[in-house]
Scaffold this motif. Structure first.
Motif, short mmCIF file in Angstrom:
data_model
loop_
_atom_site.label_atom_id
_atom_site.label_comp_id
_atom_site.label_asym_id
_atom_site.label_seq_id
_atom_site.Cartn_x
_atom_site.Cartn_y
_atom_site.Cartn_z
N HIS A 134 0.83 -1.21 0.00
CA HIS A 134 0.00 0.00 0.00
C HIS A 134 0.86 1.25 0.00
O HIS A 134 0.52 2.25 -0.67
N ASP A 137 2.43 1.43 -3.54
CA ASP A 137 1.43 1.87 -4.53
C ASP A 137 1.13 3.36 -4.39
O ASP A 137 1.02 4.08 -5.39
N ASP A 138 1.00 3.83 -3.14
CA ASP A 138 0.70 5.26 -2.94
C ASP A 138 1.83 6.14 -3.48
O ASP A 138 1.58 7.16 -4.14
N ASN A 141 1.85 5.99 -7.30
CA ASN A 141 0.73 6.77 -7.86
C ASN A 141 1.01 8.26 -7.79
O ASN A 141 0.66 9.01 -8.72
N ASP A 142 1.64 8.71 -6.71
CA ASP A 142 1.98 10.14 -6.61
C ASP A 142 3.01 10.54 -7.66
O ASP A 142 2.88 11.61 -8.27
N ARG A 144 3.53 8.93 -10.50
CA ARG A 144 2.90 8.80 -11.82
C ARG A 144 1.97 9.98 -12.09
O ARG A 144 1.82 10.40 -13.25
N ALA A 145 1.32 10.49 -11.04
CA ALA A 145 0.46 11.66 -11.25
C ALA A 145 1.27 12.85 -11.71
O ALA A 145 0.80 13.66 -12.53
N PRO A 148 3.41 11.06 -15.59
CA PRO A 148 2.67 9.89 -16.09
C PRO A 148 3.42 9.09 -17.15
O PRO A 148 3.03 7.97 -17.46
#
Length: 370
Positions: A134, A137-138, A141-142, A144-145, A148
């Protein structure tokens, strides 16, 4: 009268020189937690043992520089410098210290960034994945935001540790640390310790910071131009004495650089003679910047801003800044081109028009030129 810390009782009788490995790695976790801000600096002094695991040597490395560093050794014999940077096997650190007879060439990736802007990673154990996925992943994701076009590919946990692959562990009491960038001739490592007996564990902002290291970013507060923006208060640095050493009364790490008491000071060194990328303006909000109270005496700060209107944050930043992204973009100019105009990426990234809409500009895995 000689004292070490106001909370440490004078030592009487025979002093125990050796502590167990368990005690050492427990302390290593404590030190790294305080450093990265996931655990407040203790007001109860018994958390800071006299024989702490930090050691100091003079590094002689073409990439990390020629300078004194403090380090600790993890349970899998990795040397951690500058608080949370995985240097590599401790034998490699010793080989690149001043006085070493032979210094094998380090194939560090200062010029060899992650191929095709893709980080391939694995967990060392299935239990590691279940414990910290988790957080991973967090953090991914940050990033990738913000970028990207960068890809993070998870490999099966059964994949053998090999060169060019990031291995993520969660070893108890080994702290939070990560390798810097892509290594062409050795594996990369990240540890996100979660054992609460050694502290509070590595939280989400710390995982984001460690992935910043993996992507090739170093500590913002160690830039050579830090003094133009941030003041380092050596007088507020916590003193951690070991090996029977003491600080004289009314002295601090500004006027006494005894490494057995002031080892934490090397984590604030500005780094000038290296191949690290310090381009772009100084970024107080960078995910790679230390918080203001890091390793400070109770109620004090080690880092303060020269501009009161833009203070050093008191906790770890939790979002990627445009400055962080600009340096990542600079390392991957081909992949980042479609958004360079939006973030004003520095050369050699080409300036192109902004993407008119997301569907026209990106595939599920990466950005493409519109």
């Amino acid at each position: 009268m000689l004292v070490c810390m106001p909370w440490l009782s004078p030592i009487s009788g025979e002093r125990q020189v050796e502590r167990t490995r368990v005690q050492d790695v427990w302390l290593a976790e404590k030190m790294v937690k305080y450093l990265l801000g996931t655990m407040p600096y203790p007001t109860q002094p018994n958390l800071l043992l006299k024989d702490r695991p930090l050691r100091t040597l003079k590094l002689n490395d073409p990439f990390f520089g020629n300078r004194p560093v403090s380090y600790y050794v993890t349970s899998n014999n990795l040397a951690i410098i500058d608080g949370d940077v995985t240097y590599g096997p401790v034998s490699s650190l010793f080989a690149h210290s001043s006085g070493a007879k032979a210094r094998p060439k380090r194939a560090f990736s200062g010029e060899l960034v992650w191929p095709n802007a893709e980080v391939k990673y694995r967990h060392d154990l299935v239990t590691t994945a279940s414990a910290i996925q988790h957080l991973v992943d967090d953090a991914i994701n940050d990033w990738r935001a913000a970028a990207p076009w960068f890809r993070f590919t998870r490999l099966p946990d059964s994949t053998t540790t090999s060169n060019g692959i990031l291995t993520i562990t969660s070893n108890n009491c080994d702290g939070c640390h990560a390798s810097l960038g892509y290594w062409v001739s050795s594996p990369s490592y990240m540890n996100l310790g979660m054992d609460t007996t050694c502290g509070d564990g590595c939280g989400a902002p710390v995982a984001l910071h460690e992935f910043g290291h993996v992507l090739g970013l170093y500590h913002e507060h160690q830039r050579p131009d830090r003094g133009d923006h941030v003041d380092y208060h050596c007088e507020n640095l916590a003193l951690l004495c070991r090996n029977g050493n003491f600080m004289k009364q009314n002295t601090n790490c500004c006027n006494n650089v005894e490494p057995d008491c002031c080892g934490l000071a090397t984590n604030f060194n500005c780094i000038a003679d290296t191949s690290l990328d310090w381009s772009g303006p100084y970024d107080l909000n960078s995910v790679m910047h230390y918080p203001a109270g890091l390793f400070a005496l109770a109620g004090k700060k080690t880092l303060t801003s020269s501009n009161p209107a833009a203070p050093v944050l008191v906790s770890n930043p939790s979002s990627v800044t445009s400055g962080d992204l600009a340096r990542i973009c600079k390392r991957h100019p081909l992949e980042c081109k479609p958004i360079c105009k939006e973030i004003q990426c520095p050369p050699p990234c080409d300036v192109v028009r902004s993407c008119p809409n997301s569907k026209a500009c990106r595939s599920p895995d990466r950005w493409v030129d519109a």
